[in-house]
Design an enzyme around this catalytic site. Structure first.
Site, PDB file in Angstrom:
ATOM      1  N   LYS A   1       0.934  -1.252  -0.276  1.00  0.00           N
ATOM      2  CA  LYS A   1      -0.260   0.240   0.261  1.00  0.00           C
ATOM      3  C   LYS A   1       0.751   0.924   0.078  1.00  0.00           C
ATOM      4  O   LYS A   1       0.826   2.486  -0.400  1.00  0.00           O
ATOM      5  CB  LYS A   1      -1.206  -0.197   0.901  1.00  0.00           C
ATOM      6  CG  LYS A   1      -1.926   1.061   1.882  1.00  0.00           C
ATOM      7  CD  LYS A   1      -2.020   1.546   2.611  1.00  0.00           C
ATOM      8  CE  LYS A   1      -2.552   2.381   3.336  1.00  0.00           C
ATOM      9  NZ  LYS A   1      -0.916   3.120   4.403  1.00  0.00           N
ATOM     10  N   ASN A   2       1.873   1.091   0.592  1.00  0.00           N
ATOM     11  CA  ASN A   2       3.090   2.176   0.609  1.00  0.00           C
ATOM     12  C   ASN A   2       3.741   2.846  -0.111  1.00  0.00           C
ATOM     13  O   ASN A   2       4.407   2.946  -0.604  1.00  0.00           O
ATOM     14  CB  ASN A   2       3.785   2.539   1.843  1.00  0.00           C
ATOM     15  CG  ASN A   2       2.698   3.143   3.368  1.00  0.00           C
ATOM     16  OD1 ASN A   2       1.749   3.203   3.129  1.00  0.00           O
ATOM     17  ND2 ASN A   2       2.926   2.948   4.375  1.00  0.00           N
TER      18      ASN A   2
ATOM     19  N   ARG B   1      -4.145  10.448   1.384  1.00  0.00           N
ATOM     20  CA  ARG B   1      -2.440  11.729   1.759  1.00  0.00           C
ATOM     21  C   ARG B   1      -1.604  11.335   0.705  1.00  0.00           C
ATOM     22  O   ARG B   1      -1.154  11.857   0.315  1.00  0.00           O
ATOM     23  CB  ARG B   1      -1.294  11.492   3.306  1.00  0.00           C
ATOM     24  CG  ARG B   1      -1.892  11.210   4.301  1.00  0.00           C
ATOM     25  CD  ARG B   1      -1.436  10.985   5.343  1.00  0.00           C
ATOM     26  NE  ARG B   1       0.030  11.726   5.262  1.00  0.00           N
ATOM     27  CZ  ARG B   1      -0.500  13.438   5.629  1.00  0.00           C
ATOM     28  NH1 ARG B   1      -1.273  13.831   6.139  1.00  0.00           N
ATOM     29  NH2 ARG B   1       1.311  13.634   5.771  1.00  0.00           N
TER      30      ARG B   1
ATOM     31  N   CYS C   1      -5.072   8.572   8.143  1.00  0.00           N
ATOM     32  CA  CYS C   1      -4.648   7.632   8.965  1.00  0.00           C
ATOM     33  C   CYS C   1      -5.196   9.052  10.485  1.00  0.00           C
ATOM     34  O   CYS C   1      -4.109   9.634  10.282  1.00  0.00           O
ATOM     35  CB  CYS C   1      -4.718   6.897   9.407  1.00  0.00           C
ATOM     36  SG  CYS C   1      -4.853   5.138   8.976  1.00  0.00           S
TER      37      CYS C   1
ATOM     38  N   ASP D   1       4.168   1.228  11.793  1.00  0.00           N
ATOM     39  CA  ASP D   1       2.897   0.415  11.518  1.00  0.00           C
ATOM     40  C   ASP D   1       2.620  -0.917  12.212  1.00  0.00           C
ATOM     41  O   ASP D   1       1.659  -1.408  11.887  1.00  0.00           O
ATOM     42  CB  ASP D   1       2.555   0.442   9.713  1.00  0.00           C
ATOM     43  CG  ASP D   1       2.710   2.138   9.187  1.00  0.00           C
ATOM     44  OD1 ASP D   1       2.218   3.103   9.782  1.00  0.00           O
ATOM     45  OD2 ASP D   1       3.331   1.905   8.082  1.00  0.00           O
TER      46      ASP D   1
ATOM     47  N   VAL E   1       7.900   8.332  16.374  1.00  0.00           N
ATOM     48  CA  VAL E   1       7.708   8.392  14.900  1.00  0.00           C
ATOM     49  C   VAL E   1       5.919  10.019  14.502  1.00  0.00           C
ATOM     50  O   VAL E   1       6.003  10.903  13.651  1.00  0.00           O
ATOM     51  CB  VAL E   1       7.546   7.510  13.754  1.00  0.00           C
ATOM     52  CG1 VAL E   1       6.964   7.972  12.435  1.00  0.00           C
ATOM     53  CG2 VAL E   1       8.772   6.586  13.689  1.00  0.00           C
TER      54      VAL E   1
HETATM   55  N1  EPU Z   1       6.194  15.680   8.959  1.00  0.00           N
HETATM   56  C1  EPU Z   1       6.376  16.384   9.520  1.00  0.00           C
HETATM   57  N2  EPU Z   1       5.653  17.294   8.624  1.00  0.00           N
HETATM   58  C2  EPU Z   1       5.507  16.952   7.195  1.00  0.00           C
HETATM   59  C3  EPU Z   1       6.067  15.130   6.779  1.00  0.00           C
HETATM   60  C4  EPU Z   1       5.926  14.406   7.968  1.00  0.00           C
HETATM   61  O1  EPU Z   1       6.020  16.817  10.532  1.00  0.00           O
HETATM   62  O2  EPU Z   1       5.657  17.632   6.176  1.00  0.00           O
HETATM   63  C5  EPU Z   1       5.800  14.097  10.062  1.00  0.00           C
HETATM   64  C6  EPU Z   1       5.139  14.060  10.957  1.00  0.00           C
HETATM   65  O3  EPU Z   1       3.648  14.053  11.333  1.00  0.00           O
HETATM   66  C7  EPU Z   1       5.368  12.414  11.259  1.00  0.00           C
HETATM   67  C8  EPU Z   1       6.790  12.149  10.410  1.00  0.00           C
HETATM   68  O4  EPU Z   1       6.805  12.911  10.399  1.00  0.00           O
HETATM   69  O5  EPU Z   1       5.321  12.812  12.701  1.00  0.00           O
HETATM   70  C9  EPU Z   1       7.012  11.042   9.222  1.00  0.00           C
HETATM   71  O6  EPU Z   1       5.806  11.491   8.914  1.00  0.00           O
HETATM   72  P1  EPU Z   1       6.156  10.211   7.150  1.00  0.00           P
HETATM   73  O7  EPU Z   1       6.386  11.630   6.326  1.00  0.00           O
HETATM   74  O8  EPU Z   1       7.228   9.980   6.873  1.00  0.00           O
HETATM   75  O9  EPU Z   1       4.649   9.529   6.923  1.00  0.00           O
HETATM   76  P2  EPU Z   1       4.022   9.579   5.699  1.00  0.00           P
HETATM   77  O10 EPU Z   1       4.642   9.056   4.444  1.00  0.00           O
HETATM   78  O11 EPU Z   1       2.474  10.476   5.756  1.00  0.00           O
HETATM   79  C10 EPU Z   1       4.011   7.196   5.217  1.00  0.00           C
HETATM   80  C11 EPU Z   1       3.091   6.007   5.438  1.00  0.00           C
HETATM   81  C12 EPU Z   1       2.852   5.166   6.296  1.00  0.00           C
HETATM   82  C13 EPU Z   1       3.820   5.140   7.984  1.00  0.00           C
HETATM   83  C14 EPU Z   1       5.010   6.444   7.054  1.00  0.00           C
HETATM   84  C15 EPU Z   1       6.270   6.134   8.432  1.00  0.00           C
HETATM   85  C16 EPU Z   1       1.792   6.098   3.534  1.00  0.00           C
HETATM   86  C17 EPU Z   1       0.936   6.086   2.822  1.00  0.00           C
HETATM   87  N3  EPU Z   1       2.219   5.971   4.189  1.00  0.00           N
HETATM   88  O12 EPU Z   1       2.769   8.241   5.721  1.00  0.00           O
HETATM   89  O13 EPU Z   1       1.914   4.419   6.685  1.00  0.00           O
HETATM   90  O14 EPU Z   1       3.220   5.277   8.861  1.00  0.00           O
HETATM   91  O15 EPU Z   1       5.473   6.720   6.319  1.00  0.00           O
HETATM   92  O16 EPU Z   1       6.942   4.789   8.164  1.00  0.00           O
HETATM   93  O17 EPU Z   1       3.189   5.463   2.268  1.00  0.00           O
HETATM   94  C18 EPU Z   1      -0.520   2.643   7.279  1.00  0.00           C
HETATM   95  O18 EPU Z   1       0.490   2.663   6.023  1.00  0.00           O
HETATM   96  O19 EPU Z   1      -1.187   2.666   8.097  1.00  0.00           O
HETATM   97  C19 EPU Z   1       0.567   4.726   7.745  1.00  0.00           C
HETATM   98  C20 EPU Z   1      -0.120   4.941   7.953  1.00  0.00           C
END
Ligand code: EPU
Length: 438
Positions: free
Chosen positions: A23-24, A97, A121, A311, A333
């Protein structure tokens, strides 16, 4: 009317499930297809809601997305890409997202992008400040509009020297998808290096991009003018695999996860073994099982790759409610990923949440007001309850808690699970779970 799942717990889950593309990764590889000058083919695509949302957004922008009926492979043809109607895009506000990752590819293709307000989420604030900051550094102009943001680059996108304050997965992907066709060289430090990011880099390399992953989280991208389409088989979903592994532990079951790959799960497998779960690895998957002996408590910290992934935390916490003694889990995280424990406590688990960093390394949430550490005392017998699913991984955790509980549970909000777990109801059925859907 909302669907209700009634689960009668106490049956060990036993049998085989298959995991398909992650999914990611899959939705992001679909977005990458926008960068090509001809069609791409993506294989191993799961039937999950995030794929539907991105399919629909790509179609609104003129990309032809065709699903091969036998295999489910996607053919994505971006040759007629066009500006979409803002009201149509807006209809997707709050769904996912992924739309934020359309920025770079759309600017390269049509000079502008409108991104609806994001979903995903509710596991923390989930800001997009890193995304917008890197886009600005590439030369993009970002304007807040009603219902979303509008982005353009009147002078084109230019490579830049960038640094992320935290190794964000999404912001690293934003940089990759923007820099590959930007003019000149981009150097990103503080990058995330999750396996899904490496797979996205593999996709982009197939398209003609020049990307070097250096030591210490530095990624260097040499911009090229044009990219072609790609043919790629998505890496398997390691988060789904880890979820089924925890389901086997919690229900005292035995599940063979076809498609699970050891290399993507090293940190998880170490932890699983320390808790007392067992696994056998072969070329096609991994068998996860409860040995019948008592489970052991542990001290655990979530982290970015190669650490223990956030996750995996929620399903494993349910396993820790069945371990003999006190476990400590420090979530570093997301600031708010323990909300799901409220239902577990109602089911009889003994879990206290703390604002302090109960781990070896203080994290960025420590001096703030976030309940981001959990103390879990076990073993406790879980009992059935009324549950409303809050988020994807927390929701799956609730399902496996209900499957292990005595008595029955009434679960609502299960649509969220379809966002990331392909055909979860038929998989549960195949594993012998006792439930009805009304
Ligand atoms: N963050 C910021 N500012 C930003 C972006 C992120 O402060 O502009 C912070 C977030 O709030 C968080 C941290 O950085 O505290 C990490 O966030 P990240 O950007 O790595 O997460 P994401 O890209 O939004 C993806 C996965 C998540 C997974 C995280 C961490 C997808 C669609 N989602 O999210 O997956 O937990 O990376 O590995 O790829 C899930 O599958 O249930 C899920 C939430």
């Amino acid at each position: 009317m909302a669907t209700v799942l009634t689960i009668r717990g106490g049956v060990p889950l036993t049998g085989q499930v298959s995991v398909r593309g992650a999914k990611n990764l899959v939705p992001k590889a679909m977005v990458a297809a926008l960068l090509g000058s001809d069609a791409s083919v993506l294989r191993n695509v799961p039937e999950i809601k995030d794929v539907d949302v991105v399919t629909s957004l790509l179609r609104l922008h003129g990309v032809e997305v065709v699903k091969e009926p036998q295999t489910g492979d996607l053919r994505l043809d971006p040759t007629k890409v066009k500006t979409a109607q803002m009201k149509d895009i807006d209809a997707h506000a709050g769904d996912s997202r992924i739309p934020i990752l359309f920025c770079g590819p759309l600017i390269h293709a049509i000079g502008e992008a409108f991104i609806p307000d994001l979903g995903g989420c509710k596991i923390g604030d989930r800001p997009i400040d890193y995304h917008l900051e890197v886009l600005r550094q590439f030369g993009a102009v970002v304007e807040k509009r009603e219902g979303g943001i509008s982005i353009s680059a009147p002078k084109g996108l230019k490579g830049a020297k960038l640094s992320l304050p935290y190794p964000s997965v999404g912001a690293t992907e934003q940089v990759l998808l923007t820099a590959t066709r930007a003019e000149g060289i981009t150097e990103l430090s503080g990058a995330a290096i999750e396996p899904e990011i490496m797979d996205l880099i593999a996709v982009l390399q197939k398209m003609g991009a020049i990307i070097t992953v250096q030591t210490d989280r530095v990624i260097r991208i040499e911009g090229v003018r044009d990219l072609t389409g790609f043919k790629h088989r998505a890496l398997p979903d390691r988060n789904e695999a880890a979820s089924w592994a925890s389901a086997a532990l919690v229900t005292q079951g035995d599940i063979y996860v076809a498609g699970a790959r050891q290399g993507d799960l090293t940190a998880f497998l170490n932890t699983y073994r320390k808790v007392g779960g067992s696994f056998d690895i072969d070329d096609n998957g991994i068998r996860f099982y409860h040995t019948g002996r008592k489970l052991s408590p542990l001290v655990l910290e979530t982290d970015v790759h190669p650490g223990f992934m956030t996750d995996w935390q929620q399903p494993l916490v349910v396993g820790l409610t069945q371990a003999q003694g006190v476990s400590i889990v420090h979530e570093t995280v997301y600031e708010n990923r323990f909300g799901f424990t409220e239902a577990l406590v109602r089911m009889g688990a003994n879990i206290q949440l703390h604002r302090e960093c109960l781990g070896s390394v203080p994290c960025r949430f420590g001096q703030r007001n976030f309940l981001h550490s959990a103390v879990i005392s076990g073993a406790t017998q879980l009992k059935g309850a009324e549950i409303h699913i809050p988020d994807l991984r927390g929701g799956f955790s609730h399902l496996i808690a209900a499957l292990a509980a005595t008595g029955s549970s009434r679960v609502t909000g299960i649509e969220i699970i379809n966002r990331g777990y392909e055909h979860f109801q038929s998989k549960l059925e195949a594993l012998g779970a006792d439930f009805d859907v009304h």
